[in-house]
Design a protein around this motif. Structure first.
Motif, PDB file in Angstrom:
ATOM      1  N   GLU A  55       0.832  -1.180   0.102  1.00 23.49           N
ATOM      2  CA  GLU A  55      -0.024  -0.073  -0.093  1.00 23.49           C
ATOM      3  C   GLU A  55       1.001   1.459   0.011  1.00 23.49           C
ATOM      4  O   GLU A  55       0.482   2.244  -0.678  1.00 23.49           O
ATOM      5  CB  GLU A  55      -0.943  -0.003   1.175  1.00 23.49           C
ATOM      6  N   LEU A  56       2.068   1.178   0.556  1.00 26.58           N
ATOM      7  CA  LEU A  56       2.833   2.411   0.877  1.00 26.58           C
ATOM      8  C   LEU A  56       3.467   2.564  -0.659  1.00 26.58           C
ATOM      9  O   LEU A  56       3.724   3.823  -1.093  1.00 26.58           O
ATOM     10  CB  LEU A  56       4.006   2.197   1.919  1.00 26.58           C
ATOM     11  N   GLN A  57       3.775   1.460  -1.385  1.00 29.57           N
ATOM     12  CA  GLN A  57       4.307   1.643  -2.643  1.00 29.57           C
ATOM     13  C   GLN A  57       3.486   2.305  -3.770  1.00 29.57           C
ATOM     14  O   GLN A  57       3.497   3.234  -4.430  1.00 29.57           O
ATOM     15  CB  GLN A  57       4.572   0.153  -3.140  1.00 29.57           C
ATOM     16  N   LEU A  58       1.963   1.768  -3.539  1.00 29.94           N
ATOM     17  CA  LEU A  58       0.949   2.408  -4.451  1.00 29.94           C
ATOM     18  C   LEU A  58       0.879   3.662  -4.131  1.00 29.94           C
ATOM     19  O   LEU A  58       0.451   4.811  -4.959  1.00 29.94           O
ATOM     20  CB  LEU A  58      -0.510   1.622  -3.880  1.00 29.94           C
ATOM     21  N   LEU A  59       0.910   4.100  -2.870  1.00 25.11           N
ATOM     22  CA  LEU A  59       0.716   5.643  -2.552  1.00 25.11           C
ATOM     23  C   LEU A  59       2.014   6.262  -3.002  1.00 25.11           C
ATOM     24  O   LEU A  59       1.507   7.534  -3.591  1.00 25.11           O
ATOM     25  CB  LEU A  59       0.639   5.785  -0.762  1.00 25.11           C
ATOM     26  N   MET A  60       3.138   5.884  -3.031  1.00 25.81           N
ATOM     27  CA  MET A  60       4.464   6.793  -3.359  1.00 25.81           C
ATOM     28  C   MET A  60       4.402   6.834  -4.943  1.00 25.81           C
ATOM     29  O   MET A  60       5.064   7.499  -5.368  1.00 25.81           O
ATOM     30  CB  MET A  60       5.425   5.977  -2.790  1.00 25.81           C
ATOM     31  N   GLU A  61       3.613   5.956  -5.627  1.00 25.12           N
ATOM     32  CA  GLU A  61       3.506   6.107  -7.217  1.00 25.12           C
ATOM     33  C   GLU A  61       2.241   6.532  -7.808  1.00 25.12           C
ATOM     34  O   GLU A  61       2.207   6.703  -8.731  1.00 25.12           O
ATOM     35  CB  GLU A  61       3.791   4.397  -7.374  1.00 25.12           C
ATOM     36  N   ASP A  62       1.637   7.261  -6.809  1.00 29.77           N
ATOM     37  CA  ASP A  62       0.316   7.792  -7.104  1.00 29.77           C
ATOM     38  C   ASP A  62       0.615   9.164  -7.446  1.00 29.77           C
ATOM     39  O   ASP A  62       1.654   9.853  -7.741  1.00 29.77           O
ATOM     40  CB  ASP A  62      -0.783   7.752  -6.224  1.00 29.77           C
ATOM     41  N   ILE A  63      -0.502  10.232  -7.713  1.00 31.24           N
ATOM     42  CA  ILE A  63      -0.242  11.493  -8.272  1.00 31.24           C
ATOM     43  C   ILE A  63       0.309  12.423  -7.183  1.00 31.24           C
ATOM     44  O   ILE A  63       1.001  13.343  -7.656  1.00 31.24           O
ATOM     45  CB  ILE A  63      -1.777  11.927  -8.716  1.00 31.24           C
ATOM     46  N   ALA A  64      -0.056  12.199  -5.913  1.00 31.31           N
ATOM     47  CA  ALA A  64       0.701  13.134  -4.852  1.00 31.31           C
ATOM     48  C   ALA A  64       0.799  12.558  -3.749  1.00 31.31           C
ATOM     49  O   ALA A  64       0.599  12.523  -2.740  1.00 31.31           O
ATOM     50  CB  ALA A  64      -0.906  14.304  -4.499  1.00 31.31           C
ATOM     51  N   PRO A  65       2.087  11.914  -3.923  1.00 33.69           N
ATOM     52  CA  PRO A  65       2.678  11.030  -2.886  1.00 33.69           C
ATOM     53  C   PRO A  65       3.234  11.867  -1.671  1.00 33.69           C
ATOM     54  O   PRO A  65       2.887  11.030  -0.489  1.00 33.69           O
ATOM     55  CB  PRO A  65       3.983  10.242  -3.481  1.00 33.69           C
ATOM     56  N   VAL A  66       3.573  12.841  -1.888  1.00 30.98           N
ATOM     57  CA  VAL A  66       4.111  13.599  -0.597  1.00 30.98           C
ATOM     58  C   VAL A  66       2.930  14.150   0.268  1.00 30.98           C
ATOM     59  O   VAL A  66       3.137  14.170   1.510  1.00 30.98           O
ATOM     60  CB  VAL A  66       5.003  14.843  -1.179  1.00 30.98           C
ATOM     61  N   LYS A  67       1.875  14.647  -0.181  1.00 39.76           N
ATOM     62  CA  LYS A  67       0.563  15.060   0.409  1.00 39.76           C
ATOM     63  C   LYS A  67       0.191  14.000   1.048  1.00 39.76           C
ATOM     64  O   LYS A  67      -0.237  14.042   2.292  1.00 39.76           O
ATOM     65  CB  LYS A  67      -0.373  15.740  -0.555  1.00 39.76           C
ATOM     66  N   GLY A  68       0.244  12.828   0.366  1.00 43.08           N
ATOM     67  CA  GLY A  68      -0.274  11.475   0.991  1.00 43.08           C
ATOM     68  C   GLY A  68       0.694  11.192   2.283  1.00 43.08           C
ATOM     69  O   GLY A  68       0.020  10.711   3.387  1.00 43.08           O
ATOM     70  N   LEU A  69       2.134  11.220   2.192  1.00 43.53           N
ATOM     71  CA  LEU A  69       2.861  10.888   3.341  1.00 43.53           C
ATOM     72  C   LEU A  69       2.815  11.856   4.608  1.00 43.53           C
ATOM     73  O   LEU A  69       2.863  11.615   5.390  1.00 43.53           O
ATOM     74  CB  LEU A  69       4.424  10.809   2.854  1.00 43.53           C
ATOM     75  N   LEU A  70       2.591  13.251   4.183  1.00 46.86           N
ATOM     76  CA  LEU A  70       2.244  14.360   5.262  1.00 46.86           C
ATOM     77  C   LEU A  70       0.941  13.985   6.015  1.00 46.86           C
ATOM     78  O   LEU A  70       0.966  14.261   7.013  1.00 46.86           O
ATOM     79  CB  LEU A  70       2.285  15.646   4.619  1.00 46.86           C
ATOM     80  N   ARG A  71       0.040  13.540   5.231  1.00 47.06           N
ATOM     81  CA  ARG A  71      -1.312  13.253   5.723  1.00 47.06           C
ATOM     82  C   ARG A  71      -1.395  11.952   6.634  1.00 47.06           C
ATOM     83  O   ARG A  71      -1.731  11.911   7.792  1.00 47.06           O
ATOM     84  CB  ARG A  71      -2.393  13.027   4.861  1.00 47.06           C
ATOM     85  N   MET A  72      -0.353  10.911   6.212  1.00 48.92           N
ATOM     86  CA  MET A  72      -0.255   9.890   7.046  1.00 48.92           C
ATOM     87  C   MET A  72       0.446  10.250   8.426  1.00 48.92           C
ATOM     88  O   MET A  72       0.273   9.702   9.362  1.00 48.92           O
ATOM     89  CB  MET A  72       0.592   8.783   6.460  1.00 48.92           C
ATOM     90  N   ARG A  73       1.421  11.165   8.324  1.00 42.55           N
ATOM     91  CA  ARG A  73       2.314  11.530   9.554  1.00 42.55           C
ATOM     92  C   ARG A  73       1.286  12.368  10.277  1.00 42.55           C
ATOM     93  O   ARG A  73       1.427  11.872  11.515  1.00 42.55           O
ATOM     94  CB  ARG A  73       3.390  12.681   9.160  1.00 42.55           C
ATOM     95  N   ASP A  74       0.628  13.175   9.897  1.00 38.20           N
ATOM     96  CA  ASP A  74      -0.407  13.965  10.665  1.00 38.20           C
ATOM     97  C   ASP A  74      -1.363  13.131  11.603  1.00 38.20           C
ATOM     98  O   ASP A  74      -1.833  13.110  12.641  1.00 38.20           O
ATOM     99  CB  ASP A  74      -1.154  15.015   9.859  1.00 38.20           C
ATOM    100  N   LEU A  75      -1.818  12.031  10.967  1.00 45.08           N
ATOM    101  CA  LEU A  75      -2.507  11.052  11.680  1.00 45.08           C
ATOM    102  C   LEU A  75      -2.027  10.150  12.344  1.00 45.08           C
ATOM    103  O   LEU A  75      -2.630   9.390  13.051  1.00 45.08           O
ATOM    104  CB  LEU A  75      -3.589  10.260  10.385  1.00 45.08           C
ATOM    105  N   GLY A  76      -0.671  10.103  12.456  1.00 44.94           N
ATOM    106  CA  GLY A  76       0.108   9.004  13.238  1.00 44.94           C
ATOM    107  C   GLY A  76       0.247   7.675  12.769  1.00 44.94           C
ATOM    108  O   GLY A  76       0.673   7.014  13.422  1.00 44.94           O
ATOM    109  N   LEU A  77      -0.063   7.616  11.271  1.00 43.78           N
ATOM    110  CA  LEU A  77       0.189   6.393  10.717  1.00 43.78           C
ATOM    111  C   LEU A  77       1.534   5.811  10.634  1.00 43.78           C
ATOM    112  O   LEU A  77       1.880   4.787  10.926  1.00 43.78           O
ATOM    113  CB  LEU A  77      -0.786   6.138   9.474  1.00 43.78           C
TER     114      LEU A  77
END
Length: 895
Positions: A669-691
């Protein structure tokens, strides 16, 4: 000289102020009475008048009463009314003795009705449908123009088949007209006519003057307007106003010239506007009616209207009349196990959750509580899995608000509150009992049942490539031949509705998916791969395209984060197992229903609103990877995770659900997120949620690393737009960024948690070690102003992912440009000389060959040697020089 009057024995006419249904019914009647003459009384709808003048006058034999000798008429055929007061234009004919009267009408009976020799009055949506019933019985045909005009009458009087008065007979009539050549484009253009500037201004005045009155518990809107002259399409403006303001009962009064025009519309059975308008000398049926009133002022009409309303409006049920009380709630501090025990004891399906002073804070459903207990979460508080975003009503509200909540929002239980305190509940069962007793109370929007359906065949035709469309048509036909049902579902449907290209076809079969796949493969000359346990298959077409085919199935999870156990089920249950509402949309492919979209879970509305929403409260407990997927979709589509879904994510993080999840699934799932359209925003959202912290503390990154990740995204975007092969493994580059600053031991711990295959973990470690050397060499290269060949020697040993990462880390623009030059030019440099060429020049294979080839490449990189001839000359020179040197060395050894 006076022209001689006509003497037809049969006349066909309709009511004054005719609408499309009246016009269409007259034309249909003329097919049943072929020797008749048609008398059209005129209309107040300007667009209908224009259409009538342009088309009907030369297509059909319309006459005026002054053209006819009344004494010659033996039979009068009346359509769309039976009220004498609405037939004043043929009064001389009605006065004839021994007149035979035939009536075709769909309006309810009134005291003003004529006595008829033959009468066919049915409560269908349109009078035209009744006439078509007779045409079909007599095997009579109509032309394409006639079919279109008849269709226009049905479409207008049924509101495009959306009015509650619409019956199955209207659909059957329209289907027959379609077979006769009815032109839907013409109908759409006329029905969907635009407002003029004058009409828009008048509509605004109607909105401004609208007032709401509660009569016998029913909200009724009254609006009025005064004009010096007649204004056409007053009924159209009333209809627009009703739609714009979501009005359920409307009376629009217009003073125009010397008379008052009343247009009335009702969407509820408590108000029969046909009865009201009949009292003013007009007519219509319970849901739509009108009247033209003379010799009365606006004030008099309003006073009489209110008197009629107070005497004719049936009171609605107030919530207090059918709510359940007293209520057994569950306290917010209590557990899911306690909630389940209460529901089991009393046979409830849901409970209101209350805080102090009986204030409602949520709803917990029995199915959620039971599943949570099955996952070992029985001691969790109900507040963690209750529905927070719920609707409530007060005791004074009526049935329709409750109906909208239970049927429209699919909320099983509706709390009834008084000053915010719980005093009762209304359940789905309560509502069903009411509707069973009085089905007329069901609004037209709910007649079609829970699944929201519309046909999107036109969208499929517009947005899909022809080869994919052909496959969908073929799949539907194969399913029909096998007596199965097949649907295309999920992301393919979602993206098509959003206008995003997606050729990943997913089909779900109500039947045996493997049998269906085998049959479809024969037609497509495709290979089949099957999975017997899941009853799924993959078709591989000659073009390489893949089609996933699944048997409709139900998945349940034995414990949190487990893989699903599968059982056969219906389409609805198959869609319910999916992650988010926007991925539950399905399109039926079987002819003749091709293009019918099925939406059980409100996916269309969530697409429209831009909301990511799970289907049930335990979705993330059962499959925590859905959290990463929710974030990925949120960023890809620029949607927003719904409030309830956001709360469930935070709750799943609190329960440490990710600790039970395999590293392989997380990494995927991390790989799919990082290969999607907005990976950095996704990572920042994960960080903010404590994931990230929850997956592993070493994945969490501080804000100081945000800039590096952003630069990685920009570099990858730049390189992707070069369309070079091979493409880099994007996930590896982001992972290098996330793990920058970690020790080798920490990296090994993290790759072990994510279950990297050993070779992949070693590759990441090797790149990290190379990067330290490369960074140092690049600094020296810049300082010494090294050559292009030197730059090549520094970067060439790195894999592509390493070079891109080095480029992202560089802060100096000159070094970024140098790395860019390597990626776009230097790494593509090849020399024209090979070992075979050196042998042909007289060279002897050995270490010298490598020295020569490296020297030539260095010269080419530095642009000192360009053409093949220059490379050949240089190679020849070096071969000769090395041969001489070898000869000298040999003689030295011999001495």
């Amino acid at each position: 000289m006076t022209s001689e009057k006509l003497t037809p024995h049969t006349i066909i006419t309709c009511h004054a102020n005719a609408d499309f249904d009246a016009l269409a019914a007259m034309i249909a009647a003329s097919k049943l009475y072929p020797e008749s003459a048609l008398i059209f009384p005129g209309t107040q709808e300007s667009s209908l008048k224009d259409y009538f003048i342009q088309s009907a006058m030369y297509l059909f034999n319309f006459l005026s009463l002054k053209d006819i000798e009344p004494h010659a008429v033996q039979k009068l055929v009346i359509v769309d009314t039976k009220q004498r007061s609405r037939l004043t234009h043929v009064e001389p004919i009605l006065a004839q003795e021994n007149l035979e009267i035939h009536i075709y009408d769909h309006h309810p009976a009134t005291e003003d009705d004529l006595m008829a020799t033959m009468e066919d009055c049915r409560p269908w949506g349109a009078t035209t449908s009744i006439l078509i019933h007779h045409l079909k019985k007599k095997n009579l045909k109509v032309s394409e123009d006639e079919a279109t005009i008849l269709g226009l009458g049905i479409f207008e009087d049924t509101g495009g088949f959306t009015f509650a008065s619409t019956t199955e007979h209207d659909f059957i009539a329209a289907a027959w007209l379609k077979s006769m050549g009815m032109d839907l484009d013409i109908i759409r253009d006329i029905i969907s006519r635009e407002l003029s500037a004058e009409q828009v201004a008048l509509l605004s005045d109607l909105i401004d003057s609208a007032t709401t009155h509660v009569i016998n518990g029913v909200e009724i809107v009254l609006t009025e307007i005064s004009l010096e002259r007649y204004m056409g399409d007053f009924a159209l403006l009333a209809h627009k106003l009703m739609d714009m303001e979501s009005i359920r009962v409307l009376f629009a009064i217009g003073r125009m010239g010397d008379r008052i025009h009343l247009v009335a519309r009702s969407r509820i059975p408590e108000v029969d506007v046909g009865v009201i308008c009949t009292s003013f000398g007009g007519g219509g049926h319970g849901f739509a009616a009108s009247a033209s009133i003379k010799n009365r002022t606006m004030s008099q009409v309003k006073d009489e209207l209110f008197a009629l309303l107070y005497s004719h409006v049936n009171p609605q049920f107030a919530v207090r009349d059918f709510m359940s009380a007293p209520v057994i709630p569950i306290q917010a501090r209590q557990t899911l196990a306690q909630a389940a025990e209460i529901m089991t004891r009393y046979g409830f399906k849901a409970l209101p959750v209350t805080e102090y002073d009986d204030q409602v804070c949520g709803i917990i459903e029995g199915s959620v509580a039971e599943k949570a207990i099955g996952h070992g979460l029985g001691e969790e508080r109900v507040t963690e899995y209750m529905l927070e975003d719920f609707h409530s009503v007060t005791e004074e509200q009526d049935l329709y608000e409750v109906m909208e909540i239970i049927l429209g929002h699919r909320q099983r239980l509706v709390p009834v509150v008084r000053e915010a305190r719980l005093v009762g509940v209304i359940t789905r069962t309560d509502l069903i009992n009411i509707l069973v007793q009085e089905p007329a109370r069901i609004p037209e929007a709910y007649f079609s049942g829970k699944r929201q359906e519309r046909n999107i065949r036109h969208l499929l035709m517009e947005r899909l490539p022809q080869p994919i469309l052909d496959v969908l048509h073929l799949a539907g036909q194969v399913a029909l031949d096998l007596t199965m049902e097949v649907y295309t579902v999920g992301g393919f449907v979602r993206d098509m509705l959003l206008g995003i290209a997606n050729d990943d076809l997913d089909l779900v079969v109500e039947g045996d998916g493997i049998v269906f796949a085998t049959a479809l493969a024969k037609h497509l000359d495709a290979r089949v791969r099957t999975h017997l346990k899941f009853r799924t298959a993959v078709l591989i077409l000659p073009s390489g395209q893949k089609i996933d085919i699944a048997t409709a199935r139900l998945e349940y999870y034995a414990y949190p984060a487990a893989l699903p156990v599968v059982e056969l089920s219906s389409l609805k249950m198959d869609l319910y197992r999916r992650d988010f509402s926007i991925n539950t949309l399905a399109v039926h492919l079987n002819p003749p229903s091709f293009g019918r979209m099925v939406d059980f879970f409100g996916g269309q509305q969530d697409l429209k609103d831009g909301i990511i929403r799970v289907l049930h409260s335990l979705s993330f407990v059962e499959d925590p990877t859905r959290i990463i997927r929710a974030i990925r979709f949120e960023q890809r589509f620029q949607f927003k995770i719904g409030a309830q879904t956001d709360r469930l994510i935070k709750n799943a993080v609190r329960l440490n659900i990710f600790q039970k999840l395999s590293g392989v699934r997380i990494r995927h799932e991390l790989q799919l997120l990082m290969e999607d359209i907005a990976p950095v925003k996704g990572l920042l959202r994960m960080r903010d949620l404590g994931l990230l912290q929850e997956i592993h503390p070493l994945l969490h990154f501080p804000p100081t690393k945000d800039a590096l990740l952003g630069e990685i995204e920009r570099v990858i975007t730049w390189y992707t737009l070069l369309y070079r092969e091979p493409a880099p493994h994007i996930w590896t580059i982001y992972f290098l960024g996330l793990t920058s600053g970690l020790t080798t031991e920490q990296l090994m711990v993290l790759t072990s948690r994510l279950q990297f295959v050993p070779k992949k973990a070693e590759l990441v470690d090797i790149i990290r070690k190379q990067l330290r050397v490369v960074s140092m060499k690049l600094g020296l290269w810049e300082k010494k102003k090294g050559t292009a060949a030197d730059l090549y020697d520094i970067l060439a040993p790195l894999p592509l992912e390493g070079v891109l990462y080095v480029m992202a880390r560089q802060r100096k623009q000159d070094l970024k440009k140098a790395i860019s030059h390597f990626l776009t030019k230097l790494q593509d440099v090849h020399i024209s000389i090979s070992g075979s060429d050196l042998i042909a020049m007289g060279g002897k294979p050995g270490p010298d060959f490598a020295i020569i080839l490296r020297a030539i490449k260095k010269a080419v990189l530095n642009e000192k040697v360009k053409s093949k001839e220059e490379q050949w000359t240089m190679a020849q020179r070096m071969v000769t020089s090395l041969a001489k040197q070898s000869s000298i060395d040999q003689r030295s050894l011999e001495r």
